[in-house]
Structures are given as structure tokens and as C-alpha cells.
Design an enzyme around this catalytic site. Sequence first.
Site: not given
Length: 341
Positions: A33, A206, A210
Site C-alpha cells: 500500500i 498484528y 495496528k
Amino acid sequence: MSPTSTTTPPWSVRRLPRADGRVFLVTGGNAGIGYFVAEQLSATGATVVLGSRNPAKAEVATASIRARVPGARVRAVRLDLADLSSLEKAVESLDVDRLDAVVHNAGVALDHPPREETADGHELMFGTNHLGHFALTRWLMPLLSAAPAARVVTMGSFAAKSERLALGDLQDVGGPGELGGPDGLGGPGELGDLQSRKDYRPKRAYGRSKLAQMYFGLELDRRLRAAGSPVTSVVAHPGGALDSLTPSRPPVHVRTPGARLGAAPAALLVQGKHAGAWPAVRAVLDPAVRGGELWGPRVLGLRGEPRREAVWEHLADPLVAAWLWDASRDLTGADPGALIG
């Protein structure tokens, strides 16, 4: 002058506003991204700097952007968010007198054990994705403050929507409860520690890393507003973004015909990484975006053009965010708030 001549045109991901003379830093801009954020921002006339821990991959990415965007002002600096001691030098290597925006995009996502650590002894995903960007912001703050209206855009993840933080879990050393925590947030171990020393599950680690990033982005904006700073902080997330739905950018990314066909049914719900970049790009460029907002894809938060969405209920608690800020400051030895002004 006609009544419509001063109306701001509707936002379009295919007709981005010009940003000539502005300077943007995209962490992790060499792949995924982050690459598409950098490519799209380069098309606006801005100078775009890719922050990457791998100089060879960064050079490939800059060459790809230059091939697709004639006249692109793009370059790279070495940036390793897993090594906190290297960040001051990395910021010096930007060699700019101001920074108009930073996109905190770089991240590590591990799928399988074993647990890994950063150079500073933190769990790799939490240490890179959250603590690295937290500390980086401290070194960037003078450059951001020197711009007329800089933005810090933190790229979260839809994976964080189902996660929660029990703040006692941030403790790194010492006995249970040593760092304390706000009332009602649960005791240490209730959700497993963010450093994942006791119960390492990569996908959960993870998602929480985030989530911590997103808390940071919102808390940073509160502190910027309280100080009367012209800098604003915005949080974005890409929704569902798959490699198999991402257009090829060889050699940065190559999508085979088989992968494209196999992913076709998924396109009803999710999208490619080029589209996953859209919320962050809008958060950087759109003058209508305000600090403290959350931007994501329009359709179910998973796909489509970017839109502002309500801040998730568990992200809206300033008590949790403030406690995480203090814990992150203690873990990194850096305080982004110390230079706000």
C-alpha cells in the site's frame, strides 16, 4: 462570477489536487500500500520521500514511480523503525527544512511463530508498527511544525476493529500491575500482553499493534489541538486490500493472470492495494479533512472510494489513548508531545 465557480469539486481518486512545492514522507513506501500511496502522491507535483529499511528495494520503487509518473520528484531515505536509535539520523537525512505530511504506513505482519524482537527488545510488530512510528514522530515534529498546516496520517487496519487493549498488558518488566492502568480496563494478562511474551499469536499481535497505532494517531491530534499547533493528525485504514487484486508494477509487484482470475469473486467485498491507498492519500491532500478523523473505504469499510467514517467506539476512549501514550513514551524514551507548539 457564477455561484458554482467557487464550489470545491467532488473528491475523485482519479483527479487529485495539485501539491506542487510540498514535501511528503511515506514510511514503507517501497512496497504494498505504501508504494501506491507514494505513486499517487507523486502525481500531484509534490516531492515524495520513501522511507525504507532496504535501500535496494527503495531504488526499485523510485524507478517504477518515475517510469509511471513523468517528472516525478521522488527519492528515498533509509528508515528502520525496528531500531529506535537510528531514527534521529534518518530524519536528518531527509535534508528538508519542513515536512508537509508524513504517512505512517510501514509495518510488519507475521503469519507464523516464532516470536521476533526489534533491536530494542520489543515484540517485532508492536515495536515496529506502533513504537517505531511513535518515536519517529518525535524527531519529525520540528519539520512538521515548520510547515503551514502539516498532517500526520497514521495507517491503521480493519484488523484492529475486533481487537481491544488491556493496558496492564503493556508492561515490559516487573510484576503484574506495576505499570497500573485506568479503572475498568482489566488487569494484566486479561487479553494477553502486547509484547506477546506469554501467549504469542501472530495475527492477534498484528491487530493490536495496528490498534495501538490508531490510538496514537487520535491522541496525537488531541495534544496538537490543546497546544494550538497548526499540525493535525488523521487516522486512515485501507479496508480489505489483497495482492491478487492489485495491478502489476513490475518488478515491485507482479500479478499473474491466474491470481487475477482466482481473486475475482473476492472483488465483490475487497480491493487491491492501489485502492487501499486511497484513504491515506485523501487524508494527506483533501483540504476538507480535519484532525481527529478516521477515513476508510466507502463500502462496509472494506472497499470503494474513501470516506470519513465514525471513529470506532473502542478507539474513542481518551483515557485508554492517554495511558498508551505514557506507556509508549516510557518504552521508547521518546515523547512526540515534548516538541508540539
